[in-house]
Motif scaffolding. Structure first.
Motif, PDB file in Angstrom:
ATOM      1  N   UNK A  12       0.789  -1.283  -0.070  1.00  0.00           N
ATOM      2  CA  UNK A  12       0.103   0.058  -0.141  1.00  0.00           C
ATOM      3  C   UNK A  12       0.905   1.203   0.052  1.00  0.00           C
ATOM      4  N   UNK A  13       2.218   1.191   0.143  1.00  0.00           N
ATOM      5  CA  UNK A  13       2.958   2.293   0.394  1.00  0.00           C
ATOM      6  C   UNK A  13       3.387   2.651  -1.175  1.00  0.00           C
ATOM      7  N   UNK A  14       3.720   3.809  -1.135  1.00  0.00           N
ATOM      8  CA  UNK A  14       4.354   4.292  -2.623  1.00  0.00           C
ATOM      9  C   UNK A  14       5.895   3.776  -2.557  1.00  0.00           C
ATOM     10  N   UNK A  15       6.531   3.865  -3.709  1.00  0.00           N
ATOM     11  CA  UNK A  15       7.969   3.776  -3.613  1.00  0.00           C
ATOM     12  C   UNK A  15       8.788   4.768  -2.874  1.00  0.00           C
ATOM     13  N   UNK A  16       8.203   6.093  -2.923  1.00  0.00           N
ATOM     14  CA  UNK A  16       8.745   6.944  -2.095  1.00  0.00           C
ATOM     15  C   UNK A  16       8.561   6.833  -0.431  1.00  0.00           C
ATOM     16  N   UNK A  17       7.286   6.239  -0.156  1.00  0.00           N
ATOM     17  CA  UNK A  17       6.983   6.291   1.240  1.00  0.00           C
ATOM     18  C   UNK A  17       7.814   4.979   1.725  1.00  0.00           C
ATOM     19  N   UNK A  18       7.936   3.696   0.869  1.00  0.00           N
ATOM     20  CA  UNK A  18       8.914   2.871   0.986  1.00  0.00           C
ATOM     21  C   UNK A  18      10.360   3.188   1.425  1.00  0.00           C
ATOM     22  N   UNK A  19      10.711   4.063   0.531  1.00  0.00           N
ATOM     23  CA  UNK A  19      12.244   4.669   0.662  1.00  0.00           C
ATOM     24  C   UNK A  19      12.239   5.432   2.049  1.00  0.00           C
ATOM     25  N   UNK A  20      11.196   6.198   2.271  1.00  0.00           N
ATOM     26  CA  UNK A  20      11.371   6.958   3.680  1.00  0.00           C
ATOM     27  C   UNK A  20      11.315   6.046   4.957  1.00  0.00           C
ATOM     28  N   UNK A  21      10.470   4.868   4.727  1.00  0.00           N
ATOM     29  CA  UNK A  21      10.548   4.082   5.889  1.00  0.00           C
ATOM     30  C   UNK A  21      11.787   3.164   5.905  1.00  0.00           C
ATOM     31  N   UNK A  22      12.202   2.917   4.949  1.00  0.00           N
ATOM     32  CA  UNK A  22      13.548   2.166   4.919  1.00  0.00           C
ATOM     33  C   UNK A  22      14.783   2.886   5.643  1.00  0.00           C
ATOM     34  N   UNK A  23      14.730   4.336   5.229  1.00  0.00           N
ATOM     35  CA  UNK A  23      15.914   4.995   5.712  1.00  0.00           C
ATOM     36  C   UNK A  23      15.571   5.407   7.077  1.00  0.00           C
ATOM     37  N   UNK A  24      14.317   5.507   7.717  1.00  0.00           N
ATOM     38  CA  UNK A  24      13.985   5.916   9.165  1.00  0.00           C
ATOM     39  C   UNK A  24      14.277   4.595   9.747  1.00  0.00           C
ATOM     40  N   UNK A  25      13.943   3.510   9.434  1.00  0.00           N
ATOM     41  CA  UNK A  25      14.323   2.332  10.013  1.00  0.00           C
ATOM     42  C   UNK A  25      15.845   1.932  10.061  1.00  0.00           C
ATOM     43  N   UNK A  27      18.065   4.341  10.333  1.00  0.00           N
ATOM     44  CA  UNK A  27      18.742   5.350  11.403  1.00  0.00           C
ATOM     45  C   UNK A  27      18.282   5.011  12.697  1.00  0.00           C
ATOM     46  N   UNK A  28      17.460   4.128  12.942  1.00  0.00           N
ATOM     47  CA  UNK A  28      16.998   3.742  14.310  1.00  0.00           C
ATOM     48  C   UNK A  28      17.780   2.090  14.466  1.00  0.00           C
ATOM     49  N   UNK A  29      18.271   1.655  13.509  1.00  0.00           N
ATOM     50  CA  UNK A  29      18.696   0.231  13.537  1.00  0.00           C
ATOM     51  C   UNK A  29      17.877  -0.690  13.650  1.00  0.00           C
ATOM     52  N   UNK A  30      16.676  -0.557  13.036  1.00  0.00           N
ATOM     53  CA  UNK A  30      15.593  -1.220  12.973  1.00  0.00           C
ATOM     54  C   UNK A  30      15.077  -1.857  11.591  1.00  0.00           C
ATOM     55  N   UNK A  31      14.418  -2.971  11.764  1.00  0.00           N
ATOM     56  CA  UNK A  31      13.863  -3.521  10.156  1.00  0.00           C
ATOM     57  C   UNK A  31      12.865  -2.677   9.999  1.00  0.00           C
ATOM     58  N   UNK A  32      12.346  -2.504   8.579  1.00  0.00           N
ATOM     59  CA  UNK A  32      11.205  -1.904   8.266  1.00  0.00           C
ATOM     60  C   UNK A  32      10.013  -2.303   9.190  1.00  0.00           C
TER      61      UNK A  32
END
Length: 57
Positions: A12-25, A27-32
């Motif tokens: 349901x996430x756009x490619x840009x949203x997936x990229x943002x989620x991946x980058x945020x995760x 930074x927090x050393x977490x999986x998406x």
């Protein structure tokens, strides 16, 4: 089966949203999946707290 469920959330996430989620995760050393679950559980806790507050009125 768990892997299948993880993928469905990202469909349901756009490619840009997936990229943002991946980058945020990252930074927090977490999986998406961990980041999304944490976020959802935080929202659920907030909703439950609001419901309890409303019931107390």
């Amino acid at each position: 089966m768990e892997d299948k469920a993880k993928v469905k959330l990202l469909v349901y996430a756009t490619a840009e949203e997936r990229r943002r989620i991946k980058m945020a995760a990252a930074k927090l050393n977490m999986s998406m999946s961990q980041l999304m679950l944490d976020s959802v559980l935080e929202q659920v806790s907030s909703i439950e707290a609001l419901e309890q507050k409303e019931e107390g009125k």
